[in-house]
Scaffold this motif. Structure first.
Motif, PDB file in Angstrom:
ATOM      1  N   VAL A 179      30.378  30.714  24.700  1.00 18.59           N
ATOM      2  CA  VAL A 179      31.746  30.207  24.606  1.00 18.59           C
ATOM      3  C   VAL A 179      31.962  29.048  23.567  1.00 18.59           C
ATOM      4  O   VAL A 179      30.685  28.335  23.327  1.00 18.59           O
ATOM      5  N   ARG A 228      30.711  38.939  29.639  1.00 21.42           N
ATOM      6  CA  ARG A 228      31.739  39.087  30.627  1.00 21.42           C
ATOM      7  C   ARG A 228      32.104  37.693  31.265  1.00 21.42           C
ATOM      8  O   ARG A 228      31.340  37.141  31.951  1.00 21.42           O
ATOM      9  N   MET A 229      33.459  37.268  31.187  1.00 16.73           N
ATOM     10  CA  MET A 229      33.725  35.966  31.900  1.00 16.73           C
ATOM     11  C   MET A 229      34.349  36.397  33.056  1.00 16.73           C
ATOM     12  O   MET A 229      35.316  37.034  33.354  1.00 16.73           O
ATOM     13  N   LEU A 262      29.743  33.318  32.771  1.00 19.14           N
ATOM     14  CA  LEU A 262      29.565  34.076  31.563  1.00 19.14           C
ATOM     15  C   LEU A 262      28.568  34.854  31.885  1.00 19.14           C
ATOM     16  O   LEU A 262      27.309  34.132  32.034  1.00 19.14           O
ATOM     17  N   HIS A 307      36.177  34.289  36.210  1.00 16.26           N
ATOM     18  CA  HIS A 307      36.556  32.819  36.715  1.00 16.26           C
ATOM     19  C   HIS A 307      36.623  32.900  38.734  1.00 16.26           C
ATOM     20  O   HIS A 307      37.230  33.837  39.254  1.00 16.26           O
ATOM     21  N   SER A 358      38.294  25.583  26.096  1.00 19.44           N
ATOM     22  CA  SER A 358      37.598  26.766  25.399  1.00 19.44           C
ATOM     23  C   SER A 358      38.585  27.505  24.800  1.00 19.44           C
ATOM     24  O   SER A 358      39.716  27.657  24.871  1.00 19.44           O
ATOM     25  N   HIS A 372      34.971  33.576  23.245  1.00 15.38           N
ATOM     26  CA  HIS A 372      33.800  33.853  24.286  1.00 15.38           C
ATOM     27  C   HIS A 372      33.292  35.132  23.844  1.00 15.38           C
ATOM     28  O   HIS A 372      33.950  36.030  23.531  1.00 15.38           O
ATOM     29  N   TYR A 373      31.964  35.194  24.583  1.00 18.71           N
ATOM     30  CA  TYR A 373      31.361  36.758  24.309  1.00 18.71           C
ATOM     31  C   TYR A 373      30.671  36.877  25.648  1.00 18.71           C
ATOM     32  O   TYR A 373      30.154  35.739  26.270  1.00 18.71           O
ATOM     33  N   THR A 404      33.014  28.855  36.695  1.00 13.99           N
ATOM     34  CA  THR A 404      33.312  30.165  35.909  1.00 13.99           C
ATOM     35  C   THR A 404      31.862  30.428  35.228  1.00 13.99           C
ATOM     36  O   THR A 404      31.091  29.691  34.931  1.00 13.99           O
ATOM     37  N   CYS A 459      25.191  35.210  25.781  1.00 10.93           N
ATOM     38  CA  CYS A 459      26.631  35.079  26.096  1.00 10.93           C
ATOM     39  C   CYS A 459      26.927  33.708  25.622  1.00 10.93           C
ATOM     40  O   CYS A 459      26.064  32.759  25.621  1.00 10.93           O
ATOM     41  N   GLU A 482      39.884  26.473  30.694  1.00 11.50           N
ATOM     42  CA  GLU A 482      40.586  27.224  29.802  1.00 11.50           C
ATOM     43  C   GLU A 482      41.140  26.426  28.855  1.00 11.50           C
ATOM     44  O   GLU A 482      41.619  26.867  27.659  1.00 11.50           O
ATOM     45  N   ASP A 534      26.695  29.035  33.839  1.00  8.53           N
ATOM     46  CA  ASP A 534      27.317  28.762  34.983  1.00  8.53           C
ATOM     47  C   ASP A 534      27.840  27.648  34.756  1.00  8.53           C
ATOM     48  O   ASP A 534      27.223  26.402  34.700  1.00  8.53           O
TER      49      ASP A 534
END
Length: 113
Positions: A17, A85-86, A95, A88, A79, A82-83, A93, A15, A76, A56
């Motif tokens: 960002v 699952r994010m 991913l 918040h 960034s 992203h790829y 945050t 994953c 936010e 993380d």
């Protein structure tokens, strides 16, 4: 004959960002890049942060490194794409490479019906 166009069908378990390459983005990238399984790729205006399994972004850790408040709104702001699952939360945050690993946070029921 089957042709391959560079697409990989295997699960990568990664994953990531893209952060803006600003003073804040630079510190966040440095903190994240020091973690196991995290790789940084630098470009003139952005920094890719890619991780194995999950990333993380702990707000307390980033606040300490920056010397100023870091929270979801700052995340936010610095960034873009992203790829994975994010998720918040109030204090971080996360991913996830696998949506199943994020199931408890997003209310996804993994039980077969």
């Amino acid at each position: 004959m089957t042709m391959q166009f560079g697409s990989e069908t295997a699960f990568s378990n990664k994953c990531g960002v893209t952060l803006m390459n600003t003073p804040i983005g630079r510190v966040v990238a440095d903190v994240m890049g020091a973690k196991d399984g995290v790789e940084l790729t630098e470009y003139p205006s952005m920094i890719r942060v890619d991780g194995v399994g999950l990333l993380d972004f702990d707000y307390a850790e980033l606040t300490d490194a920056l010397g100023s408040e870091f929270d979801g709104s700052v995340f936010e702001e610095i960034s873009s794409t992203h790829y994975g699952r994010m998720v918040h939360l109030d204090d971080k945050t996360i991913l996830f490479a696998s949506p199943e690993d994020a199931a408890e946070y997003i209310g996804f029921d993994l039980t077969a019906h």
